[in-house]
Design a protein around this motif. Structure first.
Motif: not given
Length: 461
Positions: A243-267
Motif C-alpha cells: 500500500y505505502f510505496f505505490p502511494l508514495l511514488f504515485g503522490t510524489g511523482a504526479v501533480p495532485l488532483h484529489r478529485d481524480l484519486w478514485s478506483d482505477g487511478y493508479f492505471s
C-alpha cells in the motif's frame, strides 16, 4: 455414532495441507491484494494523511489483530476460527451470531471483486459496462473462480502466490521509473478543513482488515502452530509495503488532483510515469488482484461454514467434502450469495461490511481477553508475550477505532446492517426448531467434543 461416522468421512481423509509460502500469499489476498482501492484515501484526505494512515493504522489495528489471530488460531487449530473462540468464551449462541455476521461481511466483501474486475476492463470492452452482458460476465466469473475453490485450497493458495507476484511487480517497476520525478513537497499536502473522515477511515479499515480470516482455515494448514504465526509475520509487511510505496511514488511523482484519486487511478499514474505499456500492465494486475481476493475470501467464508457445521451450528451438509477435500456445498452457498449482492455500489458495500465486521471484531477481542483469564495455562503454541493487563491494553486502541467507524456510518448503512444482524438472531432459534423436528440433520464432529459437546442443548439451557 453419527458424529464418529461423520468425523471419519469429513476429517479423516488425507487431504494435502497448505504450507507456509502459499498461506502467506493467501493471507495477503485475504487482507489486501495490492494497492487497488487505496485511491479513495487520497481523495478523502490528501497525500499526507493517506501516507500517515497506512503507517499508523497497521500499528493501531493490523498488528493487534494479527497477533491475536496467531495466538488463538494455534490454541484452536480448527476450521471455523473465530467462531470457536467466541463459542468457547461466551457460549455457542454468541458463536453463531458472530459466525453469521462475519460470513455476511465476507460475502458482501466478495461481491465487490467481480464488479471491480469488470470496472477495470470495461474501457477495453465497453459492452461489459452495464446491462445483460455485464450480468452474464459477473456470473461467469463467479462460476470460474468458484470452480478453483472447489478443486482444492492448496490449488487456490498457489494460484494466489503466482497472482501476487504478477500484481506487485508493475508497482516495483513504476517505483524505479518514478524516482527521478519525485517531489517530496507533494507528500506533505494536507487540508484538515477538507477531509471526508468517514470515507477516509472506512477505506483504511477495509484495506487493512480481515487478518483473522486465515483462522477459519486453520484445520487445513500444515503444522498450524508454527505455520500460521510465521505466515502472518511475513504477510504483514508485505501488505503494508504494497500500500505505502505505490502511494508514495504515485503522490510524489504526479501533480495532485484529489478529485481524480478514485478506483482505477493508479492505471493513469502508470501511464504518466511509464507510458501505455505500464498502464496496461497495471490494469491487468488490478483485474488479476480482484481474482486473487475473490479466491481468498471465498475460501475463508466456505471453511467457516464447514467449521460451524462440524460444531452442530449449521446442518451437517455444509461440512460435506468433495473428493478434493473441499466443502462444496458451503462453497456453492457462498457463491450464490455473492451473485445476489453484486448489484450493490462500491461505497455501500464497504460501509455495510465494515459496520457488521465491527461488531464481530469487538466480540473477538473480548474472547481473547476472557480466554487469557479463564484458561491461562491452556496450550498456546504461539503466545503474545503479554500478561492479562497487557492483553487488555493491546485491545483498547483497535476497539476505540471500531467505535469511531460505527459512529461515522450513515443512517442507511446502520439500518441495513441491523436488519442483517436481526436475520441471524431469528435464524438461530429457527435452526434449533428444525433440529427438534428432525427436518434437518445436525452433527458434532467427535474431534471437537471437548470444545463443544452439543450446541443445541447448550443454547436451550
Amino acid at each position: 455414532m453419527e458424529a464418529e461416522e461423520y468425523s471419519s468421512i469429513s476429517r479423516g481423509a488425507n487431504f494435502t495441507k497448505v504450507s507456509f509460502v502459499p498461506l502467506t500469499f493467501l493471507i495477503f489476498y485475504g487482507v489486501s491484494g495490492g494497492p487497488f482501492g487505496v485511491e479513495d484515501t487520497v481523495r478523502a484526505a490528501g497525500p499526507f494523511l493517506a501516507l500517515v494512515g497506512y503507517l499508523i493504522f497497521p500499528i493501531v489495528w493490523s498488528i493487534p489483530e494479527s497477533l491475536i489471530t496467531a495466538e488463538l488460531s494455534t490454541m484452536f487449530p480448527e476450521n471455523g476460527g473465530y467462531v470457536v473462540w467466541v463459542s468457547k468464551s461466551f457460549g455457542p449462541y454468541w458463536g453463531f451470531q458472530l459466525g453469521w455476521v462475519k460470513w455476511m461481511s465476507g460475502v458482501v466483501d466478495n461481491a465487490l471483486y467481480p464488479v471491480l474486475f469488470l470496472d477495470y476492463i470495461k474501457s477495453s470492452v465497453p459492452a461489459l459496462a452495464n446491462g445483460l452482458p455485464r450480468t452474464i460476465a459477473i456470473v461467469a466469473l463467479v462460476i470460474a473462480l468458484t470452480y478453483l475453490n472447489y478443486r482444492g485450497l492448496t490449488i487456490v493458495a498457489w494460484v494466489a502466490t503466482v497472482l501476487a507476484i504478477f500484481t506487485l511487480l508493475p508497482f516495483l517497476i513504476m517505483g524505479v521509473i518514478a524516482l527521478p520525478k519525485l517531489e517530496p513537497s507533494r507528500w506533505f499536502v494536507v487540508d484538515l478543513e477538507n477531509v471526508q473522515w468517514g470515507l477516509y477511515l472506512n477505506t483504511l479499515f477495509w484495506n487493512l482488515n480481515y487478518w483473522d480470516s486465515v483462522s477459519t482455515m486453520a484445520g487445513e494448514v500444515e503444522d498450524p502452530g508454527k505455520t500460521i504465526p510465521k505466515a502472518l509475520f511475513y504477510a504483514l509487511p508485505l501488505v503494508v509495503s504494497g500500500y505505502f510505496f505505490p502511494l508514495l511514488f504515485g503522490t510524489g511523482a504526479v501533480p495532485l488532483h484529489r478529485d481524480l484519486w478514485s478506483d482505477g487511478y493508479f492505471s493513469d499514474i502508470a501511464k504518466i510515469i511509464g507510458g501505455v505499456w505500464l498502464r496496461l500492465w497495471v490494469q491487468g494486475a488490478s483485474a488479476v488482484s480482484n481474482m486473487g481476493m475473490f479466491l481468498a475470501e471465498m475460501s475463508g467464508d466456505s471453511y467457516q461454514l464447514l467449521g460451524m457445521a462440524e460444531r452442530g451450528m449449521l446442518p451437517d451438509f455444509f461440512a460435506k467434502r468433495s473428493r478434493y477435500g473441499t466443502p462444496f456445498i458451503s462453497i456453492l452457498f457462498s457463491a450464490s450469495a455473492v451473485v445476489l449482492l453484486s448489484c450493490l455500489s462500491f461505497q455501500e458495500i464497504v460501509a455495510a461490511e465494515n459496520f457488521m465486521n465491527c461488531f464481530g471484531m469487538i466480540l473477538e477481542f473480548l474472547s481473547f481477553v476472557k480466554l487469557r483469564i479463564k484458561y491461562p495455562a491452556a496450550s498456546r503454541p504461539y503466545r503474545i508475550p503479554l500478561g492479562t493487563i497487557g492483553s487488555i491494553l493491546i485491545c483498547l486502541p483497535p476497539t476505540l477505532f471500531l467505535l469511531v467507524v460505527i459512529a461515522l456510518c450513515s443512517f442507511k448503512v446502520m439500518i441495513v446492517s441491523f436488519l442483517a444482524i436481526l436475520v441471524g438472531l431469528i435464524m438461530q432459534p429457527c435452526l434449533i426448531y428444525c433440529d427438534k423436528k428432525k427436518w434437518l440433520s445436525f452433527s458434532v464432529s467427535s474431534d471437537l467434543v471437548e470444545l463443544q459437546t452439543n450446541y443445541h442443548q447448550v443454547v436451550e439451557a
